[in-house]
Scaffold this motif. Structure first.
Motif, PDB file in Angstrom:
ATOM      1  N   GLY A 156       0.817  -1.215   0.000  1.00 13.65           N
ATOM      2  CA  GLY A 156       0.000   0.000   0.000  1.00 13.65           C
ATOM      3  C   GLY A 156       0.842   1.253   0.000  1.00 13.65           C
ATOM      4  O   GLY A 156       0.582   2.204  -0.748  1.00 13.65           O
ATOM      5  N   ASP A 157       1.890   1.276   0.831  1.00 10.63           N
ATOM      6  CA  ASP A 157       2.785   2.426   0.894  1.00 10.63           C
ATOM      7  C   ASP A 157       3.481   2.648  -0.444  1.00 10.63           C
ATOM      8  O   ASP A 157       3.575   3.777  -0.938  1.00 10.63           O
ATOM      9  N   LEU A 158       3.955   1.572  -1.051  1.00 12.42           N
ATOM     10  CA  LEU A 158       4.624   1.681  -2.345  1.00 12.42           C
ATOM     11  C   LEU A 158       3.671   2.209  -3.417  1.00 12.42           C
ATOM     12  O   LEU A 158       4.032   3.090  -4.210  1.00 12.42           O
ATOM     13  N   PHE A 159       2.435   1.702  -3.435  1.00 14.59           N
ATOM     14  CA  PHE A 159       1.461   2.178  -4.418  1.00 14.59           C
ATOM     15  C   PHE A 159       1.219   3.681  -4.248  1.00 14.59           C
ATOM     16  O   PHE A 159       1.241   4.429  -5.229  1.00 14.59           O
ATOM     17  N   VAL A 160       0.976   4.122  -3.018  1.00 16.35           N
ATOM     18  CA  VAL A 160       0.695   5.541  -2.770  1.00 16.35           C
ATOM     19  C   VAL A 160       1.873   6.400  -3.228  1.00 16.35           C
ATOM     20  O   VAL A 160       1.689   7.415  -3.921  1.00 16.35           O
ATOM     21  N   ARG A 161       3.082   6.020  -2.869  1.00 18.34           N
ATOM     22  CA  ARG A 161       4.263   6.805  -3.245  1.00 18.34           C
ATOM     23  C   ARG A 161       4.449   6.853  -4.759  1.00 18.34           C
ATOM     24  O   ARG A 161       4.692   7.912  -5.335  1.00 18.34           O
ATOM     25  N   MET A 162       4.343   5.701  -5.410  1.00 21.76           N
ATOM     26  CA  MET A 162       4.550   5.664  -6.862  1.00 21.76           C
ATOM     27  C   MET A 162       3.432   6.389  -7.596  1.00 21.76           C
ATOM     28  O   MET A 162       3.689   7.143  -8.539  1.00 21.76           O
ATOM     29  N   HIS A 163       2.190   6.173  -7.170  1.00 17.73           N
ATOM     30  CA  HIS A 163       1.050   6.835  -7.802  1.00 17.73           C
ATOM     31  C   HIS A 163       1.186   8.356  -7.661  1.00 17.73           C
ATOM     32  O   HIS A 163       0.990   9.095  -8.629  1.00 17.73           O
ATOM     33  N   THR A 164       1.557   8.803  -6.469  1.00 24.32           N
ATOM     34  CA  THR A 164       1.726  10.231  -6.211  1.00 24.32           C
ATOM     35  C   THR A 164       2.837  10.814  -7.083  1.00 24.32           C
ATOM     36  O   THR A 164       2.674  11.898  -7.670  1.00 24.32           O
ATOM     37  N   ASP A 165       3.953  10.117  -7.195  1.00 21.53           N
ATOM     38  CA  ASP A 165       5.064  10.614  -8.007  1.00 21.53           C
ATOM     39  C   ASP A 165       4.719  10.632  -9.495  1.00 21.53           C
ATOM     40  O   ASP A 165       5.051  11.589 -10.203  1.00 21.53           O
ATOM     41  N   ILE A 166       4.067   9.595  -9.980  1.00 22.35           N
ATOM     42  CA  ILE A 166       3.650   9.579 -11.390  1.00 22.35           C
ATOM     43  C   ILE A 166       2.709  10.748 -11.670  1.00 22.35           C
ATOM     44  O   ILE A 166       2.859  11.458 -12.668  1.00 22.35           O
ATOM     45  N   CYS A 167       1.755  10.967 -10.781  1.00 25.78           N
ATOM     46  CA  CYS A 167       0.817  12.084 -10.960  1.00 25.78           C
ATOM     47  C   CYS A 167       1.542  13.423 -10.939  1.00 25.78           C
ATOM     48  O   CYS A 167       1.207  14.328 -11.705  1.00 25.78           O
ATOM     49  N   SER A 168       2.549  13.541 -10.088  1.00 29.06           N
ATOM     50  CA  SER A 168       3.327  14.778 -10.026  1.00 29.06           C
ATOM     51  C   SER A 168       4.059  15.036 -11.345  1.00 29.06           C
ATOM     52  O   SER A 168       4.019  16.140 -11.882  1.00 29.06           O
ATOM     53  N   VAL A 169       4.697  14.006 -11.873  1.00 27.10           N
ATOM     54  CA  VAL A 169       5.430  14.140 -13.137  1.00 27.10           C
ATOM     55  C   VAL A 169       4.493  14.488 -14.289  1.00 27.10           C
ATOM     56  O   VAL A 169       4.818  15.313 -15.150  1.00 27.10           O
ATOM     57  N   LEU A 170       3.301  13.883 -14.299  1.00 29.47           N
ATOM     58  CA  LEU A 170       2.351  14.114 -15.389  1.00 29.47           C
ATOM     59  C   LEU A 170       1.408  15.290 -15.113  1.00 29.47           C
ATOM     60  O   LEU A 170       0.507  15.558 -15.913  1.00 29.47           O
ATOM     61  N   ASN A 171       1.605  15.958 -13.966  1.00 26.93           N
ATOM     62  CA  ASN A 171       0.784  17.110 -13.588  1.00 26.93           C
ATOM     63  C   ASN A 171      -0.696  16.739 -13.484  1.00 26.93           C
ATOM     64  O   ASN A 171      -1.563  17.407 -14.045  1.00 26.93           O
ATOM     65  N   LEU A 172      -0.959  15.652 -12.745  1.00 26.82           N
ATOM     66  CA  LEU A 172      -2.315  15.160 -12.536  1.00 26.82           C
ATOM     67  C   LEU A 172      -2.634  15.131 -11.044  1.00 26.82           C
ATOM     68  O   LEU A 172      -1.737  14.977 -10.218  1.00 26.82           O
ATOM     69  N   MET A 173      -3.897  15.263 -10.703  1.00 29.84           N
ATOM     70  CA  MET A 173      -4.320  15.049  -9.323  1.00 29.84           C
ATOM     71  C   MET A 173      -4.314  13.545  -9.062  1.00 29.84           C
ATOM     72  O   MET A 173      -4.554  12.754  -9.972  1.00 29.84           O
ATOM     73  N   THR A 174      -4.074  13.146  -7.823  1.00 28.58           N
ATOM     74  CA  THR A 174      -3.983  11.716  -7.518  1.00 28.58           C
ATOM     75  C   THR A 174      -5.333  11.038  -7.384  1.00 28.58           C
ATOM     76  O   THR A 174      -5.473   9.866  -7.703  1.00 28.58           O
ATOM     77  N   GLY A 175      -6.312  11.761  -6.848  1.00 27.95           N
ATOM     78  CA  GLY A 175      -7.610  11.143  -6.592  1.00 27.95           C
ATOM     79  C   GLY A 175      -7.638  10.343  -5.315  1.00 27.95           C
ATOM     80  O   GLY A 175      -8.641   9.698  -5.011  1.00 27.95           O
ATOM     81  N   ILE A 176      -6.538  10.344  -4.561  1.00 28.21           N
ATOM     82  CA  ILE A 176      -6.509   9.645  -3.280  1.00 28.21           C
ATOM     83  C   ILE A 176      -6.150  10.634  -2.175  1.00 28.21           C
ATOM     84  O   ILE A 176      -5.314  11.512  -2.371  1.00 28.21           O
ATOM     85  N   THR A 177      -6.809  10.484  -1.034  1.00 28.28           N
ATOM     86  CA  THR A 177      -6.585  11.364   0.111  1.00 28.28           C
ATOM     87  C   THR A 177      -6.390  10.515   1.354  1.00 28.28           C
ATOM     88  O   THR A 177      -7.198   9.620   1.630  1.00 28.28           O
TER      89      THR A 177
END
Length: 117
Positions: free
Chosen positions: A20-41
């Protein structure tokens, strides 16, 4: 112990803490690079609420990046979180609509990933 990912009051994924921690970190970083909101809080340190509308929009944008790229390393990095994200969308009744055989194969693979709920 595990992470909990909820959409409204429904748990859509409950992976181990490390996954779960890995998913959140990777998803957040990918969204940051692509300039997207994560959709997770974060609701707690190990609990996340998914705004399914934003998460769907983000996942579809990553999906389109994945299938429009010819860079295999970039695709491998995107695919690491894209598979589980597509699986979550499928579980919520919002699977991507495939536009090619490759997309259909990816969606089928993503849907087959074992993701405890």
């Amino acid at each position: 112990m595990s992470y909990v990912f909820d959409v409204d009051d429904q748990t859509v994924w409950s992976p181990s803490l490390r996954v779960g921690d890995l998913f959140v970190r990777m998803h957040t970083d990918i969204c940051s690079v692509l300039n997207l909101m994560t959709g997770i809080t974060a609701v707690a340190g190990d609990m996340y609420e998914i705004d399914i509308d934003i998460f769907e929009e983000t996942t579809l944008a990553v999906f389109n990046e994945y299938f429009s790229s010819q860079n295999t390393a970039f695709k491998a990095m995107l695919g690491a979180t894209l598979g589980p994200a597509v699986n979550i969308l499928n579980y919520c009744g919002r699977p991507p609509t495939p536009r090619s055989n490759d997309e259909q194969v990816f969606i089928a693979w993503a849907t087959s990933i074992g993701m405890p709920r």
